[in-house]
Motif scaffolding. Structure first.
Motif, short mmCIF file in Angstrom:
data_model
loop_
_atom_site.label_atom_id
_atom_site.label_comp_id
_atom_site.label_asym_id
_atom_site.label_seq_id
_atom_site.Cartn_x
_atom_site.Cartn_y
_atom_site.Cartn_z
N LYS A 4 0.83 -1.21 0.00
CA LYS A 4 0.00 0.00 0.00
C LYS A 4 0.86 1.25 0.00
O LYS A 4 0.57 2.23 -0.66
N ASN A 5 1.94 1.23 0.82
CA ASN A 5 2.89 2.34 0.83
C ASN A 5 4.23 1.81 1.28
O ASN A 5 4.38 0.64 1.62
N LEU A 6 5.22 2.66 1.31
CA LEU A 6 6.58 2.24 1.65
C LEU A 6 6.79 2.01 3.14
O LEU A 6 7.81 1.47 3.55
N TRP A 7 5.87 2.43 3.98
CA TRP A 7 6.06 2.36 5.43
C TRP A 7 5.34 1.20 6.08
O TRP A 7 5.31 1.08 7.28
N THR A 8 4.76 0.32 5.29
CA THR A 8 4.06 -0.82 5.85
C THR A 8 4.68 -2.11 5.35
O THR A 8 5.25 -2.15 4.27
#
Length: 183
Positions: free
Chosen positions: A5-9
Motif C-alpha cells: 500500500k505504501n513504503l512504510w508498511t
C-alpha cells in the motif's frame, strides 16, 4: 507478484493472476495508466491490468500467454525505450534492438565492423551468461549446477588438504618432542 500500500508498511497484497516473470527477474516495469503496466522479462513482454488482474502478450496480442518448458520465452526482453512518443524500441537478449512498430532493426551495423573479431569484454559476457555453450541445447541449463558442484568439491578438497597438512605438521612436532623427552 506482491503490492504494498505504501513504503512504510510491511503488509503486502498478493496478486494471483500476473504475467509470467522469468527467474532472472523483471527487466521492464512501466506504468501506462492508473490500471495498466508494461511488464517485461525473459518470459516476454506483457500488458497487465492490475485492477482486473488480466494480462496479454504485448508483442503478439494474445490474450493467453504461452507456457514454455524452458524458463525463457522466444522474446527475451531485456529492455524497452519509448522514444519521442513515436517509437518503441525493444531490446531482446538474442536479437538485439528493434522497433516494435516496424520490427526492423534499431541501427544497422556498419559493414566495416561486421568482420571485426569479438572483443574481450564481449567474450567475458558470453562466458558469464553461458551463451558460449548454447551448442549443448537444453544441457546448457545444467552448466551452472555442474560448475557450482565442482567449485564446492574443490573447496572441500583444499580445506581437507590444509587440515591434513596441519595434522601432519602437528604429528611431526609431537613426535620430535617425544623423542627429545625420552632420549
Amino acid at each position: 507478484m506482491y503490492e504494498f500500500k505504501n513504503l512504510w508498511t510491511s503488509e503486502r497484497i498478493s496478486r494471483l493472476n500476473t504475467p509470467p516473470i522469468s527467474v532472472m527477474g523483471l527487466n521492464v516495469m512501466e506504468q501506462i495508466n492508473e490500471d495498466e503496466w508494461i511488464i517485461g522479462s525473459f518470459s516476454g513482454l506483457y500488458i497487465w491490468n492490475k485492477t482486473f488482474e488480466t494480462y496479454y502478450d504485448a508483442l503478439n496480442n494474445n490474450i493467453e500467454a504461452q507456457s514454455y518448458g524452458l524458463p525463457f520465452s522466444n522474446n527475451q526482453v531485456s529492455g524497452l525505450v519509448f522514444y519521442n512518443n513515436e517509437q518503441t524500441i525493444l531490446f531482446d537478449y538474442n536479437n538485439g534492438a528493434s522497433t516494435i512498430e516496424s520490427k526492423n532493426g534499431f541501427i544497422k551495423m556498419p559493414d566495416k565492423y561486421k568482420t571485426r573479431p569479438m572483443s574481450l569484454w564481449n567474450l567475458s559476457l558470453e562466458i558469464h551468461t553461458g551463451r558460449i555453450v548454447t551448442f549443448l541445447g537444453i544441457m546448457t541449463l545444467l552448466i551452472p549446477c555442474i560448475l557450482g558442484i565442482t567449485i564446492i568439491i574443490i573447496i572441500i578438497i583444499l580445506i581437507s588438504g590444509w587440515k591434513i597438512s596441519k595434522l601432519k605438521c602437528f604429528i611431526r612436532s609431537a613426535t620430535s618432542y617425544i623423542k627429545k623427552v625420552y632420549k
